[in-house]
Scaffold this motif. Structure first.
Motif, PDB file in Angstrom:
ATOM      1  N   GLN A 193       3.759   9.502 -11.657  1.00  0.00           N
ATOM      2  CA  GLN A 193       4.567   7.608 -11.949  1.00  0.00           C
ATOM      3  C   GLN A 193       5.456   7.502 -10.504  1.00  0.00           C
ATOM      4  O   GLN A 193       6.212   7.117 -10.580  1.00  0.00           O
ATOM      5  CB  GLN A 193       5.109   7.426 -13.205  1.00  0.00           C
TER       6      GLN A 193
ATOM      7  N   ASN B 107       6.022   4.571  -8.149  1.00  0.00           N
ATOM      8  CA  ASN B 107       7.057   4.554  -7.758  1.00  0.00           C
ATOM      9  C   ASN B 107       7.745   4.267  -6.573  1.00  0.00           C
ATOM     10  O   ASN B 107       8.175   3.161  -5.790  1.00  0.00           O
ATOM     11  CB  ASN B 107       8.410   4.962  -8.589  1.00  0.00           C
TER      12      ASN B 107
ATOM     13  N   ALA C 209       5.288   1.842  -4.335  1.00  0.00           N
ATOM     14  CA  ALA C 209       6.150   0.843  -4.837  1.00  0.00           C
ATOM     15  C   ALA C 209       7.204   0.580  -3.856  1.00  0.00           C
ATOM     16  O   ALA C 209       7.279  -1.388  -4.173  1.00  0.00           O
ATOM     17  CB  ALA C 209       5.878   0.557  -6.165  1.00  0.00           C
ATOM     18  N   GLU C 210       7.723   1.202  -3.577  1.00  0.00           N
ATOM     19  CA  GLU C 210       8.973   0.850  -2.452  1.00  0.00           C
ATOM     20  C   GLU C 210       9.195   0.094  -1.595  1.00  0.00           C
ATOM     21  O   GLU C 210      10.107  -0.660  -1.349  1.00  0.00           O
ATOM     22  CB  GLU C 210      10.611   1.741  -2.681  1.00  0.00           C
TER      23      GLU C 210
ATOM     24  N   ARG D  28       4.249  -5.156  -5.240  1.00  0.00           N
ATOM     25  CA  ARG D  28       2.629  -5.001  -6.892  1.00  0.00           C
ATOM     26  C   ARG D  28       1.120  -5.051  -6.921  1.00  0.00           C
ATOM     27  O   ARG D  28       0.310  -4.032  -7.289  1.00  0.00           O
ATOM     28  CB  ARG D  28       3.158  -6.257  -7.927  1.00  0.00           C
TER      29      ARG D  28
ATOM     30  N   THR E 162       0.403  -1.600  -4.476  1.00  0.00           N
ATOM     31  CA  THR E 162       0.582  -1.024  -5.476  1.00  0.00           C
ATOM     32  C   THR E 162      -0.411  -0.380  -6.244  1.00  0.00           C
ATOM     33  O   THR E 162      -1.053   0.076  -7.240  1.00  0.00           O
ATOM     34  CB  THR E 162       1.553  -0.837  -5.870  1.00  0.00           C
TER      35      THR E 162
ATOM     36  N   ILE F 176       2.962   2.414 -15.353  1.00  0.00           N
ATOM     37  CA  ILE F 176       4.133   1.286 -15.052  1.00  0.00           C
ATOM     38  C   ILE F 176       3.662   0.725 -13.657  1.00  0.00           C
ATOM     39  O   ILE F 176       3.655   1.259 -12.531  1.00  0.00           O
ATOM     40  CB  ILE F 176       5.357   1.382 -15.412  1.00  0.00           C
TER      41      ILE F 176
ATOM     42  N   LYS G  50       4.980  -0.655 -10.029  1.00  0.00           N
ATOM     43  CA  LYS G  50       5.575  -1.649  -9.763  1.00  0.00           C
ATOM     44  C   LYS G  50       5.944  -2.420  -8.426  1.00  0.00           C
ATOM     45  O   LYS G  50       4.479  -1.824  -8.061  1.00  0.00           O
ATOM     46  CB  LYS G  50       7.663  -1.170  -9.651  1.00  0.00           C
ATOM     47  N   GLY G  51       6.547  -3.028  -7.866  1.00  0.00           N
ATOM     48  CA  GLY G  51       6.979  -3.384  -6.673  1.00  0.00           C
ATOM     49  C   GLY G  51       7.580  -4.540  -6.252  1.00  0.00           C
ATOM     50  O   GLY G  51       8.474  -4.493  -6.925  1.00  0.00           O
ATOM     51  N   THR G  52       7.216  -4.229  -5.046  1.00  0.00           N
ATOM     52  CA  THR G  52       8.696  -5.769  -4.494  1.00  0.00           C
ATOM     53  C   THR G  52       8.401  -6.604  -4.431  1.00  0.00           C
ATOM     54  O   THR G  52       6.744  -7.158  -4.891  1.00  0.00           O
ATOM     55  CB  THR G  52       8.389  -5.514  -2.543  1.00  0.00           C
TER      56      THR G  52
END
Length: 283
Positions: free
Chosen positions: A34, A38, A41-42, A46, A49, A78, A80-82
């Motif tokens: 995870q 993450n 994803a920074e 999304r 990712t 999970i 995530k993404g900008t």
């Protein structure tokens, strides 16, 4: 696997090596996986990712099946993404396109001017236009068949499949285009690409198109922008989204709607004005 797909896996591997150069497979847990996602994803949206996650997950599930790891570290990951960057598509209006087409030299042998004309008239993708051969045309029925592309990204080149099944299609042609290309292809090998002469680079054609745009004093667009221009003009002319989607070779209308949402919304506003005027007249 196509070379372009393989290169995507190579890029995933490169990103993995950058993000976690010292992470060993035996130390991979749901927590460390995870954290890896993450970190990725920074700096990525999304959807990107998600693609990264799918590449890693497929290999890790193989590792699980082979007994190299005891548990699936990707379980309940999970994504995530900008924030998604809404890129406004670049296209020309009808009078701008006409000004650009007036700059084309359409006399004599095959050149990039004919290539630009073909995309402007059909909305083909770059690789699809490169894959067009004389026998792709059915001049008697004013039809162009798209059933292959040209692998211009490979040094070897060669014909390649279309982007998806929906990309295989027949595109109706106007009579002017039929006359122009029937003359152009008359003495060319029927099964060889019309526009490919050695290695072809997307940038080469884009730079040439840029010079034409400057000379015509219209906004600078790319070859892909010609495809957007074609679709936009059809929508403004009242052609249905379904017909535009089929002509572009989109797998579904949702793709067309998402790509041209600002044009569709503008047309809907115009339709609302028409509706109100019509209703107001019913007294």
């Amino acid at each position: 696997m196509r070379p372009v797909t393989y290169r995507k896996y190579e890029m995933t591997h490169k990103q993995l090596a950058m993000l976690a150069p010292d992470l060993m497979l035996r130390d991979l847990t749901r927590l460390t996986y995870q954290q890896l996602l993450n970190d990725y994803a920074e700096t990525h949206e999304r959807q990107t990712t998600m693609d990264f996650h799918r590449h890693l997950k497929s290999s890790l599930l193989d590792a699980l099946e082979e007994g190299l790891i005891a548990r699936d570290p990707t379980r309940k990951a999970i994504i995530k993404g900008t924030a998604h960057q809404q890129h406004k598509i670049k296209y020309l209006h009808q009078y701008e396109l006409q000004a650009l087409l007036n700059e084309l030299e359409l006399e004599g042998e095959v050149n990039w001017d004919y290539f630009i004309l073909l995309i402007a008239k059909t909305g083909l993708r770059f690789a699809e236009a490169l894959g067009v051969t004389p026998n792709s045309f059915d001049f008697a029925h004013q039809m162009l068949t798209i059933d292959k592309t040209w692998d211009y990204k490979s040094k070897i080149g060669g014909f390649a499949p279309t982007k998806n099944e929906s990309s295989v299609r027949k595109i109706p042609l106007d009579w002017q285009t039929v006359i122009q290309f029937s003359q152009l292809t008359k003495h060319l090998p029927s099964d060889q690409p019309i526009f490919v002469k050695g290695q072809v680079y997307n940038d080469t054609v884009n730079h040439y198109l840029e010079r034409l745009c400057k000379h015509a004093q219209v906004p600078i667009i790319s070859v892909h922008g010609l495809r957007h221009t074609h679709a936009s003009l059809l929508l403004y002319a009242g052609v249905s989204i379904a017909s535009v989607a089929r002509r572009l070779g989109h797998s579904n209308m949702t793709t067309t709607q998402q790509t041209y949402i600002h044009i569709i919304q503008e047309l809907e506003n115009q339709d609302n004005d028409k509706v109100m005027k019509h209703l107001a007249s019913l007294i």
